[in-house]
Enzyme design. Structure first.
Site, mmCIF file in Angstrom:
data_model
loop_
_atom_site.group_PDB
_atom_site.id
_atom_site.type_symbol
_atom_site.label_atom_id
_atom_site.label_comp_id
_atom_site.label_asym_id
_atom_site.label_seq_id
_atom_site.Cartn_x
_atom_site.Cartn_y
_atom_site.Cartn_z
ATOM 1 N N ARG A 99 4.267 -27.819 37.185
ATOM 2 C CA ARG A 99 3.578 -26.934 36.270
ATOM 3 C C ARG A 99 3.774 -25.463 36.641
ATOM 4 N NH1 ARG A 99 0.143 -28.791 33.645
ATOM 5 N NH2 ARG A 99 0.174 -30.512 35.130
ATOM 6 N N THR A 100 3.427 -25.119 37.856
ATOM 7 C CA THR A 100 3.506 -23.727 38.284
ATOM 8 C C THR A 100 4.956 -23.237 38.286
ATOM 9 O OG1 THR A 100 1.550 -24.065 39.635
ATOM 10 C CG2 THR A 100 2.832 -22.111 40.090
ATOM 11 N N LYS A 130 16.352 -28.916 58.387
ATOM 12 C CA LYS A 130 17.227 -28.758 59.558
ATOM 13 C C LYS A 130 16.574 -27.889 60.623
ATOM 14 C CE LYS A 130 21.156 -29.205 56.393
ATOM 15 N NZ LYS A 130 22.090 -28.428 55.554
ATOM 16 N N ARG A 189 5.907 -21.674 47.033
ATOM 17 C CA ARG A 189 4.727 -22.513 47.225
ATOM 18 C C ARG A 189 4.953 -23.313 48.494
ATOM 19 N NH1 ARG A 189 0.932 -26.187 43.564
ATOM 20 N NH2 ARG A 189 0.499 -24.069 42.887
ATOM 21 N N HIS A 219 -4.152 -18.661 45.763
ATOM 22 C CA HIS A 219 -3.292 -18.908 44.604
ATOM 23 C C HIS A 219 -3.503 -17.719 43.674
ATOM 24 C CE1 HIS A 219 -0.836 -20.801 41.773
ATOM 25 N NE2 HIS A 219 -1.464 -21.926 41.558
#
Lengths: 310, 310, 310
Positions: B53-54, B83, B104, B132
């Site tokens: 969604r974001t 890695k 995110r 957020h």
């Protein structure tokens, strides 16, 4: 001139020189916000082995020239390969969606197999422990930009030289340089393979093994560090025996000449101390940026019929 | 004005007002099919924690302004982080591919660490249970659009207020509103954390705990429902103790005032009865749409040098 | 005319004829490098079941018309569906990011559920063993291009006709053709389902079962081979009993008429011997290419208000 990008040894000295000139021009274009020369053209990126870095570098290059991209980020899990499709069929289908195809695959030779049936250009973005030609091209471009030359240089290749395709491919492309000397600094068991050593010998490239990274750093114009790639080793034990054996730190900077540089194909784990990053000789982030410019040059040569390289 | 988007408390009241004005303008632009103000600019989206969604909201915003996007949908599995690469190295490389980076990450503070070394804007699209900020901005934008004001309002925050970064971030941004009252409706064990309560107190925001959702709905101008996020809880048992405790249904609509609204950062599981959707006070899908407009405003402010917000 | 693309039986004969004409025109546009008729429009592709091929085909089609794409490659793992969101909610949110949504889902009927709440066009890119309408349209487009007609033809459908949505959907769309005969060549246990047979009967399409692929190849204008899809079978044993039973090879080419063609929705595993590929009657890669043109025609009809099909 350029139909596919598959192996380092497909390029002549003249090809490499032209690509370096073109990549330098692409830097200017990128800094002006890109252009539209590949407008309407589509690049498909197919990664059968994850490599966000290389994929994004190609996609950024394509976008900066006005082209568009369709992506298979995780082709080994989501593509028809899971259903048993051959690479030949995959290429013959994907070429109906795109004007060029970038392939990374864990198995050596897969991009070449694709190219044999392809109607569009195929770019090898790394096939197993075999080749990584666009990395080699961006590496010599970086050497040219940083040192002002690709001839008359001493390059120390450090780390896993057997499984690492970046040092293999760089060694191969340096056979096109004049008066180039290689210092090979590898832990026991992962030394450079005989096929590359033979190629060096037959092109008159002088090389020697060295176990002391300080000595190599003192002598080299370019210290090329590489990550020991766990995924290339047959088992955990042989990986652990090698990892961390060569780490570049401030003690090595101290003995390096002021004009020499440190490169690394990145990502690094612990091969270069972050304290080195702020030294002007730490050129590895500039090297990453050069990757976009070299890939712009390659895409232009492959897809733009009015390119001087086409 | 805007260099990175990392925390709610980096914004002043004036910043928020300007962003609201800009987001409203972006709605008009989007409804006309977008424009080309970010032509030639590239946004990289790096999601170390899945959030389709974001990610899509940011990508839609960038595209609507004529920019382009390169995507890492599943960065935790496919990127060089696997890695062993640090976020600092990742940012220093990805900024060679893109003009701004959305991150995110499940770990609080990672986007800020990236911003400390970044030459390009970093946007925090959610870091763990921490912040957020773009959600908070789209929430106040929605309140402004729906109620015509962000001052003199009573907001009920409902659900998991401890692990939910959306209600945390909204509470923080409402400290910039005048005469704002908060009603905190949380199951036992997931009440709002003391750091947020301290911030409310020090900015003179009146708040009270409430256990009755009907009472809260009767009183509030905005009922802000949130999902209890399983992935934020230490174990299954503590999750099940909380989930489903507050569900908004027709009985709550009945007591709500005609001008009040119900919001939800979405996705919902069972916190809002679908029967509520057709009521004009159900504003959560309009809220989702506003997210694109606010992110257009933020990208414009970060990347467009002629923006009035730049 | 076109609001969603959900089922084969939503199309009339006239619709199909117009789409074929439009797809043929799209081929010309694609060969000229595309155009900009969908500039500013955004297509979201949501694949709850991996299908790189179909996804890339839609994305290539959208890009060639100047539109842009936002992608959920692996929606079942990364989207809010994991968090328990309904398809209705997902559609109501994604339509705030995009102007049309392509959905592939392992469960039959999911795209139609999405369409019931959607404000933007929904395109079914395959729902379980149910329907694959864009495949059926590209198949009849290919038949038209290759044979010059879609009427007065004999089509042999070969392989798993029960779980394969491609042969199901093709059979359904051929009920719109005049004087069409079907030869159904299926291993025991995976014969065409009664619902399709009923539809054929009620539209006056003649069909018969056949166990000999040579006989079918001799008679048919179109031999439509299909992969036995392991993922559609309840268990390994019932899959192995069926797989590999019908393989098209040079012995079948020998008995085929010169104007007949072999199609396959691809990917193939071993249903068609690669030796067949070089025969001009092997039309399956041209069929894949036609998929892009038909999807361009559909996107144009759905999104371009000045389309003659809109």
């Amino acid at each position: 001139m350029l139909r596919h990008v598959l192996r380092v040894d497909q390029f002549t000295r003249t090809d490499v020189e032209r690509l370096i000139v073109s990549a330098a021009h692409m830097r200017t274009i990128a800094e002006r916000g890109g252009d539209d020369r590949l407008r309407g053209r589509i690049l498909a990126t197919m990664f059968f082995e994850p490599s966000t870095r290389t994929r994004m570098s190609f996609e950024s290059a394509m976008i900066r020239l006005g082209g568009r991209v369709i992506t298979m980020e995780n082709a080994s899990e989501t593509s028809s390969a899971v259903k048993g499709e051959t690479i030949e069929d995959t290429v013959r289908i994907v070429e109906t969606y795109a004007d060029a195809i970038v392939i990374r695959h864990p198995v050596a030779g897969i991009p070449e197999r694709g190219a044999q049936v392809a109607a569009v250009p195929i770019i090898n973005a790394g096939d197993g422990a075999h080749e990584h030609p666009t990395q080699a091209l961006l590496d010599v471009f970086t050497i040219q930009q940083e040192l002002g030359r690709i001839d008359d240089i001493t390059v120390a290749l450090v780390g896993d030289l057997r499984y690492g395709r970046a040092p293999r491919s760089l060694a191969m492309i340096l056979t096109l340089a004049r008066n180039c000397r290689l210092i090979l600094v590898a832990p026991p068991g992962v030394e450079m393979s005989p096929d590359v050593l033979d190629a060096l010998a037959s092109h008159g490239v002088e090389y020697r093994a060295e176990i002391d990274l300080v000595a190599a750093a003192r002598e080299a114009d370019v210290v090329y560090m590489t990550r020991v790639q766990k995924e290339r080793f047959p088992d955990e034990r042989s990986y652990l025996a090698v990892r961390g054996q060569y780490q570049f730190g401030e003690q090595h900077l101290e003995v390096m000449r002021p004009q020499s540089i440190v490169l690394h194909p990145l990502p690094r784990v612990d091969e270069i101390d972050p304290a080195v990053d702020s030294d002007p000789r730490a050129a590895y982030f500039r090297q990453a940026r050069n990757g976009v410019f070299m890939r712009m040059a390659l895409l232009d040569a492959l897809l733009n019929s009015s390119s001087t390289l086409a």
